[in-house]
Design a protein around this motif. Structure first.
Motif, PDB file in Angstrom:
ATOM      1  N   ILE A 231       0.854  -1.180   0.000  1.00 60.24           N
ATOM      2  CA  ILE A 231       0.000   0.000   0.000  1.00 60.24           C
ATOM      3  C   ILE A 231       0.888   1.226   0.000  1.00 60.24           C
ATOM      4  N   ASN A 232       0.319   2.359  -0.313  1.00 59.00           N
ATOM      5  CA  ASN A 232       0.970   3.648  -0.101  1.00 59.00           C
ATOM      6  C   ASN A 232      -0.124   4.674   0.174  1.00 59.00           C
ATOM      7  N   LYS A 233       0.256   5.866   0.520  1.00 61.87           N
ATOM      8  CA  LYS A 233      -0.709   6.891   0.918  1.00 61.87           C
ATOM      9  C   LYS A 233      -1.676   7.217  -0.213  1.00 61.87           C
ATOM     10  N   LEU A 234      -1.180   7.270  -1.413  1.00 63.83           N
ATOM     11  CA  LEU A 234      -2.018   7.591  -2.570  1.00 63.83           C
ATOM     12  C   LEU A 234      -3.107   6.535  -2.760  1.00 63.83           C
ATOM     13  N   LEU A 235      -2.735   5.272  -2.696  1.00 63.94           N
ATOM     14  CA  LEU A 235      -3.684   4.172  -2.864  1.00 63.94           C
ATOM     15  C   LEU A 235      -4.699   4.144  -1.717  1.00 63.94           C
ATOM     16  N   ILE A 236      -4.219   4.275  -0.506  1.00 61.42           N
ATOM     17  CA  ILE A 236      -5.089   4.212   0.666  1.00 61.42           C
ATOM     18  C   ILE A 236      -6.146   5.314   0.640  1.00 61.42           C
ATOM     19  N   ASN A 237      -5.746   6.487   0.209  1.00 61.94           N
ATOM     20  CA  ASN A 237      -6.645   7.643   0.248  1.00 61.94           C
ATOM     21  C   ASN A 237      -7.283   7.957  -1.103  1.00 61.94           C
ATOM     22  N   TRP A 238      -7.339   6.970  -1.985  1.00 64.68           N
ATOM     23  CA  TRP A 238      -7.887   7.219  -3.325  1.00 64.68           C
ATOM     24  C   TRP A 238      -9.317   7.757  -3.262  1.00 64.68           C
ATOM     25  N   TYR A 239     -10.062   7.328  -2.258  1.00 63.78           N
ATOM     26  CA  TYR A 239     -11.466   7.725  -2.138  1.00 63.78           C
ATOM     27  C   TYR A 239     -11.655   8.811  -1.081  1.00 63.78           C
ATOM     28  N   LYS A 240     -11.019   8.585   0.081  1.00 64.47           N
ATOM     29  CA  LYS A 240     -11.228   9.509   1.197  1.00 64.47           C
ATOM     30  C   LYS A 240     -10.097   9.357   2.209  1.00 64.47           C
ATOM     31  N   GLU A 241      -9.579  10.472   2.677  1.00 68.33           N
ATOM     32  CA  GLU A 241      -8.537  10.446   3.703  1.00 68.33           C
ATOM     33  C   GLU A 241      -9.144  10.219   5.084  1.00 68.33           C
ATOM     34  N   GLY A 242      -8.279   9.779   6.011  1.00 62.65           N
ATOM     35  CA  GLY A 242      -8.674   9.690   7.406  1.00 62.65           C
ATOM     36  C   GLY A 242      -9.415   8.427   7.797  1.00 62.65           C
ATOM     37  N   GLN A 243      -9.429   7.431   6.928  1.00 60.93           N
ATOM     38  CA  GLN A 243     -10.084   6.172   7.256  1.00 60.93           C
ATOM     39  C   GLN A 243      -9.126   5.307   8.090  1.00 60.93           C
ATOM     40  N   THR A 244      -9.542   4.118   8.457  1.00 64.04           N
ATOM     41  CA  THR A 244      -8.821   3.263   9.406  1.00 64.04           C
ATOM     42  C   THR A 244      -7.354   3.055   9.043  1.00 64.04           C
ATOM     43  N   ILE A 245      -7.066   2.675   7.818  1.00 67.61           N
ATOM     44  CA  ILE A 245      -5.677   2.383   7.415  1.00 67.61           C
ATOM     45  C   ILE A 245      -4.844   3.657   7.484  1.00 67.61           C
ATOM     46  N   ASP A 246      -5.375   4.748   6.951  1.00 70.39           N
ATOM     47  CA  ASP A 246      -4.674   6.028   6.959  1.00 70.39           C
ATOM     48  C   ASP A 246      -4.387   6.486   8.386  1.00 70.39           C
ATOM     49  N   ARG A 247      -5.392   6.380   9.259  1.00 70.70           N
ATOM     50  CA  ARG A 247      -5.193   6.785  10.658  1.00 70.70           C
ATOM     51  C   ARG A 247      -4.133   5.928  11.335  1.00 70.70           C
ATOM     52  N   PHE A 248      -4.170   4.624  11.073  1.00 73.68           N
ATOM     53  CA  PHE A 248      -3.188   3.728  11.682  1.00 73.68           C
ATOM     54  C   PHE A 248      -1.769   4.101  11.237  1.00 73.68           C
ATOM     55  N   LEU A 249      -1.572   4.269   9.945  1.00 73.43           N
ATOM     56  CA  LEU A 249      -0.230   4.568   9.440  1.00 73.43           C
ATOM     57  C   LEU A 249       0.263   5.936   9.900  1.00 73.43           C
ATOM     58  N   ARG A 250      -0.601   6.916   9.926  1.00 77.21           N
ATOM     59  CA  ARG A 250      -0.194   8.231  10.430  1.00 77.21           C
ATOM     60  C   ARG A 250       0.251   8.138  11.890  1.00 77.21           C
ATOM     61  N   LYS A 251      -0.464   7.335  12.662  1.00 79.29           N
ATOM     62  CA  LYS A 251      -0.158   7.197  14.086  1.00 79.29           C
ATOM     63  C   LYS A 251       1.155   6.465  14.328  1.00 79.29           C
ATOM     64  N   TYR A 252       1.462   5.454  13.500  1.00 83.25           N
ATOM     65  CA  TYR A 252       2.598   4.584  13.807  1.00 83.25           C
ATOM     66  C   TYR A 252       3.804   4.740  12.877  1.00 83.25           C
ATOM     67  N   VAL A 253       3.734   5.587  11.870  1.00 86.69           N
ATOM     68  CA  VAL A 253       4.884   5.768  10.996  1.00 86.69           C
ATOM     69  C   VAL A 253       6.082   6.228  11.823  1.00 86.69           C
ATOM     70  N   GLY A 254       7.214   5.572  11.596  1.00 85.13           N
ATOM     71  CA  GLY A 254       8.443   5.933  12.290  1.00 85.13           C
ATOM     72  C   GLY A 254       8.569   5.418  13.710  1.00 85.13           C
TER      73      GLY A 254
END
Length: 195
Positions: free
Chosen positions: A107-130
């Motif tokens: 996955i990548n950010k572009l694919l995950i957010n193709w429809y809408k930002e801030g959903q479960t996968i996006d929130r998880f990755l933003r929280k745990y990146v790094g």
């Protein structure tokens, strides 16, 4: 009036019965060494099914209570893995059904957010990146052996960097750990957890 609030309800019993039966079937199969010698497509289908069932079980209120207790009383990150990570993986499987094996999933950010930002996968990755890598071990009582694994969070989360599931956690050890923790959590709702 009181009978309406009893858990589990008739509808919950119908769902839980089916969910537990199938989950335990897959759980037992994945702990068998022969499972890991099967075709990667077959393994992936069974693994996806287990994650899907578990994610549905997370909607059952008493399991939500158990997750809260784990986050409060168990080792760091166990509750987060048992809820956030496993739900994220399930959502990757459900929303991006393009892959035929664990090692292909990316996955990548572009694919995950193709429809809408801030959903479960996006929130998880933003929280745990790094975040720091987590080192875990699981005891397989039937085999009398300890299995070690690491869960590695991506260093980058952007439109161009492909994040592979296999780099977050390995298929064999990661799935074994996941299903063992899932079972431990859902077992809390059984009177006799020898399903």
């Amino acid at each position: 009036m009181l009978s309406k609030n009893l858990r589990p309800s008739k509808a919950e019993i119908a769902f839980l019965d089916q969910a537990y039966k199938k989950f335990y079937e897959i759980y037992r199969e994945t702990l068998n060494d022969e499972f890991w010698e099967k075709d990667s497509y077959y393994r992936f289908f069974r693994i996806k099914t287990a994650f899907e069932i578990y994610a549905e079980l997370l909607n059952y209120e008493p399991i939500k209570w158990e997750i809260k207790l784990i986050k409060k009383n168990r080792p760091p990150m166990e509750g987060e893995l048992g809820s956030e990570l496993f739900k994220c993986i399930r959502n990757i499987f459900a929303h991006f059904p393009f892959f035929d094996s664990w090692n292909e999933v990316w996955i990548n950010k572009l694919l995950i957010n193709w429809y809408k930002e801030g959903q479960t996968i996006d929130r998880f990755l933003r929280k745990y990146v790094g975040k720091d890598e987590i080192h875990l071990r699981i005891w397989e009582g039937d085999k009398k052996q300890m299995t070690y694994l690491s869960i590695t969070f991506p260093n980058e989360y952007n439109d161009n960097t492909q994040i592979y599931l296999k780099d977050i956690m390995s298929e064999r050890e990661g799935v074994k750990f996941s299903l063992i923790l899932m079972k431990k959590i859902i077992d809390t709702q059984l009177i006799h957890p020898n399903f």
